[in-house]
Design a protein around this motif. Sequence first.
Motif, PDB file in Angstrom:
ATOM      1  N   ILE A   1     120.480  10.496  85.191  1.00  0.00           N
ATOM      2  CA  ILE A   1     120.771  11.753  84.484  1.00  0.00           C
ATOM      3  C   ILE A   1     120.699  12.925  85.452  1.00  0.00           C
ATOM      4  O   ILE A   1     121.542  13.828  85.407  1.00  0.00           O
ATOM      5  N   ALA A   2     119.725  12.907  86.350  1.00  0.00           N
ATOM      6  CA  ALA A   2     119.617  13.980  87.345  1.00  0.00           C
ATOM      7  C   ALA A   2     120.820  13.978  88.290  1.00  0.00           C
ATOM      8  O   ALA A   2     121.302  15.037  88.694  1.00  0.00           O
TER       9      ALA A   2
ATOM     10  N   THR B   1     120.107   1.580  81.543  1.00  0.00           N
ATOM     11  CA  THR B   1     118.691   1.711  81.211  1.00  0.00           C
ATOM     12  C   THR B   1     118.032   0.332  81.199  1.00  0.00           C
ATOM     13  O   THR B   1     116.962   0.144  81.791  1.00  0.00           O
TER      14      THR B   1
ATOM     15  N   THR C   1     123.599   8.770  81.388  1.00  0.00           N
ATOM     16  CA  THR C   1     123.397   7.369  81.716  1.00  0.00           C
ATOM     17  C   THR C   1     123.991   6.531  80.590  1.00  0.00           C
ATOM     18  O   THR C   1     124.518   7.077  79.621  1.00  0.00           O
TER      19      THR C   1
ATOM     20  N   SER D   1     116.767   5.844  84.376  1.00  0.00           N
ATOM     21  CA  SER D   1     117.535   6.736  83.501  1.00  0.00           C
ATOM     22  C   SER D   1     117.396   8.187  83.944  1.00  0.00           C
ATOM     23  O   SER D   1     118.385   8.927  83.983  1.00  0.00           O
ATOM     24  N   LEU D   2     116.174   8.587  84.290  1.00  0.00           N
ATOM     25  CA  LEU D   2     115.970   9.963  84.777  1.00  0.00           C
ATOM     26  C   LEU D   2     116.733  10.221  86.068  1.00  0.00           C
ATOM     27  O   LEU D   2     117.349  11.286  86.225  1.00  0.00           O
ATOM     28  N   LEU D   3     116.708   9.271  86.984  1.00  0.00           N
ATOM     29  CA  LEU D   3     117.443   9.439  88.247  1.00  0.00           C
ATOM     30  C   LEU D   3     118.934   9.573  88.007  1.00  0.00           C
ATOM     31  O   LEU D   3     119.599  10.428  88.597  1.00  0.00           O
TER      32      LEU D   3
ATOM     33  N   PHE E   1     112.769   4.033  82.256  1.00  0.00           N
ATOM     34  CA  PHE E   1     112.562   5.481  82.238  1.00  0.00           C
ATOM     35  C   PHE E   1     112.953   6.131  83.561  1.00  0.00           C
ATOM     36  O   PHE E   1     113.731   7.092  83.592  1.00  0.00           O
ATOM     37  N   ILE E   2     112.448   5.593  84.669  1.00  0.00           N
ATOM     38  CA  ILE E   2     112.686   6.214  85.980  1.00  0.00           C
ATOM     39  C   ILE E   2     114.161   6.123  86.358  1.00  0.00           C
ATOM     40  O   ILE E   2     114.755   7.105  86.814  1.00  0.00           O
TER      41      ILE E   2
END
Length: 155
Positions: free
Chosen positions: A51-52, A62, A57, A47-49, A44-45
């Motif tokens: 994408i940001a 992932t 991603t 993938s968020l990084l 999760f973390i």
Amino acid sequence: MVNTKGQDVVKIQKNHGKEAGTAMTAPQKIHAYEYGIMFLLGCFIYSLLEIAARGYTHWTMTLLGGIVGMLLYRLHGTAPRHTLLLQALSGAFIITALEMVVGVLDNLVLQWHVWSYREMPWNVYGQICLPFSVLWFLVCIPALGICEVVRKRFQ
């Protein structure tokens, strides 16, 4: 030394085989559910990084984020507590090595073109580069903090 009543033996056993007054602690057993939680957090973390940072991603990244989460948790759980910078350096090495393996498979063998560091300085086959290894070192510091929070939750 054991007296006739066996009191010293009991005292040593209560201290897990260590002499009283020592500050050393044995690494705690890590349960499968802790690895599962760290795998999901890593997925999760990361993938968020990503994408940001770049807007998207890839599923292999992932999964790699999840594997890294588990490995950092294991590293943090077995290393002495006063070695945060050494743990972060080890984590950066682990991430860079895994990034090379996945990069060769994804980008060079399967030609999925997930990423390329060819334009970055000090790159190796466009799969890893020194600037991102330094970034992984910096990212490992808060990641190891997350590992500590999770570990305290399950103590």
